[in-house]
Design a protein around this motif. Structure first.
Motif, PDB file in Angstrom:
ATOM      1  N   LYS A  51      52.534 -19.510-105.306  1.00 41.43           N
ATOM      2  CA  LYS A  51      53.115 -18.551-104.381  1.00 41.43           C
ATOM      3  C   LYS A  51      53.580 -17.355-105.200  1.00 41.43           C
ATOM      4  N   ARG A  52      53.381 -16.178-104.663  1.00 39.30           N
ATOM      5  CA  ARG A  52      53.926 -14.968-105.288  1.00 39.30           C
ATOM      6  C   ARG A  52      54.034 -13.883-104.243  1.00 39.30           C
ATOM      7  N   GLU A  53      54.814 -12.851-104.567  1.00 39.76           N
ATOM      8  CA  GLU A  53      54.941 -11.731-103.647  1.00 39.76           C
ATOM      9  C   GLU A  53      53.669 -10.884-103.685  1.00 39.76           C
ATOM     10  N   GLU A  54      53.298 -10.362-102.537  1.00 34.77           N
ATOM     11  CA  GLU A  54      52.070  -9.583-102.445  1.00 34.77           C
ATOM     12  C   GLU A  54      52.175  -8.253-103.176  1.00 34.77           C
ATOM     13  N   GLN A  55      53.310  -7.575-103.051  1.00 33.29           N
ATOM     14  CA  GLN A  55      53.464  -6.253-103.631  1.00 33.29           C
ATOM     15  C   GLN A  55      53.940  -6.277-105.075  1.00 33.29           C
ATOM     16  N   ASN A  56      54.568  -7.362-105.471  1.00 28.94           N
ATOM     17  CA  ASN A  56      55.069  -7.487-106.851  1.00 28.94           C
ATOM     18  C   ASN A  56      54.601  -8.829-107.410  1.00 28.94           C
ATOM     19  N   PRO A  57      53.458  -8.857-108.107  1.00 30.63           N
ATOM     20  CA  PRO A  57      52.861 -10.114-108.552  1.00 30.63           C
ATOM     21  C   PRO A  57      53.732 -10.944-109.484  1.00 30.63           C
ATOM     22  N   SER A  58      54.733 -10.335-110.087  1.00 27.00           N
ATOM     23  CA  SER A  58      55.588 -11.081-111.003  1.00 27.00           C
ATOM     24  C   SER A  58      56.829 -11.652-110.319  1.00 27.00           C
ATOM     25  N   ALA A  59      56.965 -11.419-109.018  1.00 30.50           N
ATOM     26  CA  ALA A  59      58.153 -11.869-108.294  1.00 30.50           C
ATOM     27  C   ALA A  59      57.809 -13.024-107.359  1.00 30.50           C
ATOM     28  N   GLY A  60      58.770 -13.887-107.171  1.00 32.48           N
ATOM     29  CA  GLY A  60      58.621 -14.984-106.220  1.00 32.48           C
ATOM     30  C   GLY A  60      57.587 -16.010-106.603  1.00 32.48           C
ATOM     31  N   ILE A  61      57.311 -16.161-107.886  1.00 31.15           N
ATOM     32  CA  ILE A  61      56.252 -17.070-108.326  1.00 31.15           C
ATOM     33  C   ILE A  61      56.729 -18.521-108.292  1.00 31.15           C
ATOM     34  N   SER A  69      41.853 -24.944-100.317  1.00 30.45           N
ATOM     35  CA  SER A  69      42.951 -25.154 -99.373  1.00 30.45           C
ATOM     36  C   SER A  69      44.211 -25.501-100.152  1.00 30.45           C
ATOM     37  N   CYS A  70      45.310 -24.848 -99.791  1.00 28.25           N
ATOM     38  CA  CYS A  70      46.624 -25.153-100.357  1.00 28.25           C
ATOM     39  C   CYS A  70      47.551 -25.489 -99.188  1.00 28.25           C
ATOM     40  N   HIS A  71      48.050 -26.726 -99.165  1.00 30.05           N
ATOM     41  CA  HIS A  71      48.843 -27.207 -98.038  1.00 30.05           C
ATOM     42  C   HIS A  71      50.341 -27.140 -98.345  1.00 30.05           C
ATOM     43  N   ASN A  72      51.113 -27.160 -97.253  1.00 29.32           N
ATOM     44  CA  ASN A  72      52.576 -27.096 -97.345  1.00 29.32           C
ATOM     45  C   ASN A  72      53.040 -25.816 -98.042  1.00 29.32           C
ATOM     46  N   GLY A  73      52.333 -24.742 -97.795  1.00 35.36           N
ATOM     47  CA  GLY A  73      52.644 -23.473 -98.452  1.00 35.36           C
ATOM     48  C   GLY A  73      53.613 -22.632 -97.654  1.00 35.36           C
ATOM     49  N   HIS A  74      54.844 -23.072 -97.540  1.00 35.10           N
ATOM     50  CA  HIS A  74      55.874 -22.312 -96.818  1.00 35.10           C
ATOM     51  C   HIS A  74      56.291 -21.104 -97.665  1.00 35.10           C
ATOM     52  N   THR A  75      56.305 -19.949 -97.047  1.00 34.53           N
ATOM     53  CA  THR A  75      56.603 -18.709 -97.767  1.00 34.53           C
ATOM     54  C   THR A  75      57.620 -17.886 -96.987  1.00 34.53           C
ATOM     55  N   TYR A  76      58.200 -16.917 -97.650  1.00 33.67           N
ATOM     56  CA  TYR A  76      59.045 -15.944 -96.968  1.00 33.67           C
ATOM     57  C   TYR A  76      58.256 -14.656 -96.760  1.00 33.67           C
ATOM     58  N   TRP A  77      58.834 -13.747 -95.977  1.00 33.76           N
ATOM     59  CA  TRP A  77      58.139 -12.501 -95.647  1.00 33.76           C
ATOM     60  C   TRP A  77      57.801 -11.730 -96.918  1.00 33.76           C
ATOM     61  N   GLY A  78      56.526 -11.382 -97.088  1.00 34.85           N
ATOM     62  CA  GLY A  78      56.074 -10.642 -98.265  1.00 34.85           C
ATOM     63  C   GLY A  78      55.544 -11.530 -99.370  1.00 34.85           C
ATOM     64  N   GLN A  79      55.685 -12.835 -99.218  1.00 30.85           N
ATOM     65  CA  GLN A  79      55.165 -13.790-100.191  1.00 30.85           C
ATOM     66  C   GLN A  79      53.940 -14.487 -99.594  1.00 30.85           C
ATOM     67  N   SER A  80      52.937 -14.761-100.412  1.00 29.40           N
ATOM     68  CA  SER A  80      51.723 -15.426 -99.950  1.00 29.40           C
ATOM     69  C   SER A  80      51.313 -16.493-100.947  1.00 29.40           C
ATOM     70  N   VAL A  81      50.297 -17.264-100.562  1.00 28.34           N
ATOM     71  CA  VAL A  81      49.761 -18.327-101.414  1.00 28.34           C
ATOM     72  C   VAL A  81      48.440 -17.876-102.015  1.00 28.34           C
ATOM     73  N   TYR A  82      48.265 -18.177-103.283  1.00 31.11           N
ATOM     74  CA  TYR A  82      47.091 -17.758-104.041  1.00 31.11           C
ATOM     75  C   TYR A  82      46.509 -18.950-104.792  1.00 31.11           C
ATOM     76  N   VAL A  83      45.281 -18.771-105.242  1.00 35.23           N
ATOM     77  CA  VAL A  83      44.636 -19.710-106.151  1.00 35.23           C
ATOM     78  C   VAL A  83      44.420 -18.986-107.476  1.00 35.23           C
ATOM     79  N   VAL A  84      44.761 -19.663-108.572  1.00 35.06           N
ATOM     80  CA  VAL A  84      44.576 -19.087-109.893  1.00 35.06           C
ATOM     81  C   VAL A  84      44.028 -20.178-110.802  1.00 35.06           C
ATOM     82  N   GLY A  85      43.200 -19.792-111.771  1.00 30.43           N
ATOM     83  CA  GLY A  85      42.586 -20.808-112.619  1.00 30.43           C
ATOM     84  C   GLY A  85      42.142 -20.286-113.964  1.00 30.43           C
ATOM     85  N   ASN A  86      41.298 -21.064-114.619  1.00 33.33           N
ATOM     86  CA  ASN A  86      40.954 -20.812-116.014  1.00 33.33           C
ATOM     87  C   ASN A  86      39.692 -19.991-116.203  1.00 33.33           C
TER      88      ASN A  86
END
Length: 243
Positions: free
Chosen positions: A211-221, A153-170
């Motif tokens: 947070k990052r954009e869905e279509q462009n993983p290097s944008a909106g991080i 769970s990731c809370h307070n994940g406010h995003t703009y259109w086309g941006q989503s919340v992800y989990v990344v790790g080691n």
């Protein structure tokens, strides 16, 4: 493979959709067929049904299955097999479904299957053509030992259109800190994001929400601030963090 004599047997291995298949299919006019070998997410899967002599040309195939717990506590097993033509478009679909209720001897095994379905390596289920909706048996359930399920769970994940919340790790299953390989969470309870996903067993896991954009993983991080989150995978069924 020995022919089946009572009902139909389906042996399914992990993977919702088979991305590649060398299967020889032999559907008949009633929709029963035999399939030799398919690969689902890298794991060998064999699915066999009662067969007949009619043998149309071979076809590529996609497999999907679901294991659902209904509001009345019944467990519903569904398999769907979609055959593709030479243009890789669906031309024939066969769907089977059966139900396991609380009176069934194998209901406890079915409930475990519901909650551990992402870890399933394989199982046998009998569908009967004469017994209505009831599954006739559920047996030989195998679970993978190299992975375990964790609810993130990731809370307070406010995003703009086309941006989503992800989990990344080691670890590999969490993308090895590469935002492009991160696991996207679901926004059903926005601005909280959640999802159950697999992680490696027996590992010290470090992770963060991003947070990052869905279509462009290097944008909106945008990375979750502060130190990395940490847990030992065999000792945790859920994890949460906040932006």
């Amino acid at each position: 493979m020995k022919p089946l004599t009572a009902g139909m047997m389906c042996i399914l291995l992990a993977g919702i959709t088979c991305q590649e298949s060398n299967a020889n299919t032999r559907p008949n006019d009633q929709g029963y067929y035999h399939i030799d070998t398919v690969y689902a997410s890298g794991y060998l899967s064999r699915v066999s049904y009662q067969t007949h002599e009619i043998q149309p040309p071979s076809s590529e195939r996609q497999d999907r299955f679901s294991i659902l717990l209904e509001n009345d506590n019944r467990v519903v097993l569904t398999t769907e097999h979609v055959f593709l033509d030479e243009r890789n478009e669906p031309y024939w679909t066969k769907r089977h479904q059966c139900v396991i209720d609380e009176q069934s001897d194998f209901y406890p095994a079915a409930i475990e299957l519901v909650y551990r379905q992402m870890e399933v390596k394989g199982f046998h289920v009998h569908f009967s053509v004469t017994a209505g909706q009831s599954c006739q048996s559920l047996e030989n359930i195998e679970y993978r030992h190299d992975v375990t399920q964790v609810y993130f769970s990731c809370h307070n994940g406010h995003t703009y259109w086309g941006q989503s919340v992800y989990v990344v790790g080691n670890t590999e299953l969490l993308g090895n800190w590469d935002p492009a390989k991160a696991v996207r969470l679901d926004s059903n309870y926005y601005p909280s994001w959640q999802k159950t996903t697999l992680v490696e067993s027996g590992k010290d896991i470090e992770w963060k929400c991003i947070k990052r954009e869905e279509q462009n993983p290097s944008a909106g991080i945008i990375w979750q601030p502060g130190a990395n989150n940490y847990f030992f995978s065999d000792n945790a069924s859920s994890q949460q963090a906040i932006f």
